[in-house]
Design an enzyme around this catalytic site. Structure first.
Site, PDB file in Angstrom:
ATOM      1  N   ASP A  40     -65.980  67.154  63.129  1.00 34.89           N
ATOM      2  CA  ASP A  40     -65.720  68.071  61.799  1.00 34.89           C
ATOM      3  C   ASP A  40     -66.469  69.099  61.747  1.00 34.89           C
ATOM      4  O   ASP A  40     -67.702  68.930  62.158  1.00 34.89           O
ATOM      5  CB  ASP A  40     -65.661  66.859  60.752  1.00 34.89           C
ATOM      6  CG  ASP A  40     -64.414  66.044  60.779  1.00 34.89           C
ATOM      7  OD1 ASP A  40     -63.672  66.025  61.579  1.00 34.89           O
ATOM      8  OD2 ASP A  40     -64.305  65.309  59.639  1.00 34.89           O
ATOM      9  N   HIS A  94     -69.941  65.065  63.605  1.00 29.71           N
ATOM     10  CA  HIS A  94     -70.145  66.735  63.412  1.00 29.71           C
ATOM     11  C   HIS A  94     -70.871  67.556  64.138  1.00 29.71           C
ATOM     12  O   HIS A  94     -71.990  67.170  64.604  1.00 29.71           O
ATOM     13  CB  HIS A  94     -70.841  66.672  61.815  1.00 29.71           C
ATOM     14  CG  HIS A  94     -70.015  65.829  60.724  1.00 29.71           C
ATOM     15  ND1 HIS A  94     -70.102  64.528  60.701  1.00 29.71           N
ATOM     16  CD2 HIS A  94     -69.136  66.356  59.536  1.00 29.71           C
ATOM     17  CE1 HIS A  94     -69.182  64.117  59.628  1.00 29.71           C
ATOM     18  NE2 HIS A  94     -68.609  65.148  59.116  1.00 29.71           N
TER      19      HIS A  94
END
Ligand SMILES: [Zn+2]
Length: 245
Positions: free
Chosen positions: A56, A207
């Site tokens: 993400d 991430h």
């Protein structure tokens, strides 16, 4: 025999059911990845042995290319939930992700908490991002992950109106707070192995960017992805969300 995918998809009760919830419970449920009251979303099917690595908050000029190198070395495919604003600024990097065979998903334009964003802006966040990604890669965007996992019925409905399936997760640790790669990997392995014992695939979040600070250090997250690939490459199958959608 293939276990029906439907087993891994939460059946939502819809907006009507949520209307009776106390405010506190509503707020709690809107941020809890396993919560079913905000409509259906993909977490992971009952297919132990399948792992979906998802990343993400990218694309990120510093970390995404390193991650792509590691994935290429293991010949593994992953899913990248990109921020539209960052994608628009780095179309070459987005194309590189797509060309390598990874799946690209929509993670909103600017990463607001969509549980507290007015509907017209939610639609704009989602629409603009999908349009930008499709312009860059030439392919429609099929998956959407809400920032912070925050959601309410209208958000998922809008995602579906735009042709996307909402996606949550079932294996996450606070990799964004920059603990060591070892610690991130160990925490995730514990979750992955636990899910497997319960007969489930793992939908793993890491991430490769920072939604607030594009210069955030994601070296530990990227290295942790490498550790997971090393540990599970021989015994498990790394899949993209396309395998579950
Ligand atoms: Zn995010």
């Amino acid at each position: 025999m293939i276990t029906p995918l439907a087993a891994g998809i939460f059946e939502g009760l819809g907006a009507a059911a949520s209307a009776g919830l106390a405010v506190g419970a509503y707020a709690y449920a809107s941020l809890w990845p396993g919560s079913r009251i905000f409509g259906t979303a993909i977490t992971a099917p009952a297919r132990p042995g399948e792992l979906a690595l998802t990343f993400d908050d990218g694309p990120n000029a510093a970390w995404t290319p390193r991650l792509l190198d590691i994935l290429a070395r293991h010949e593994a495919r992953a899913t990248f939930f990109l921020l539209g604003s960052r994608a628009a600024a780095q179309p070459e990097l987005v194309r590189r992700i797509a060309t390598a065979g990874h799946t690209i998903g929509n993670h909103s334009w600017s990463h607001p908490n969509l549980a507290r964003t007015r509907a017209s802006r939610v639609r704009e966040e989602l629409r603009r991002t999908s349009e930008t990604l499709q312009q860059i890669t030439g392919a429609p965007v099929k998956f959407f992950r809400p920032p912070f996992g925050a959601r309410r019925p209208v958000v998922f409905r809008m995602a579906r109106d735009l042709g996307m399936e909402p996606v949550l997760w079932n294996a996450m640790t606070s990799d964004w707070s920059e603990p060591s790669a070892d610690r991130i990997a160990k925490e995730l392995m514990k979750k992955i192995d636990g899910l497997e014992r319960r007969g489930r695939a793992a939908n793993i979040v890491l991430h490769d960017g920072g939604h607030r600070d594009a210069a955030a250090n994601r070296a530990p997250s990227v290295a942790a992805a490498g550790l997971l690939l090393e540990r599970y490459a021989k015994s498990h199958r790394f899949v993209t969300l396309d395998a579950w959608g």
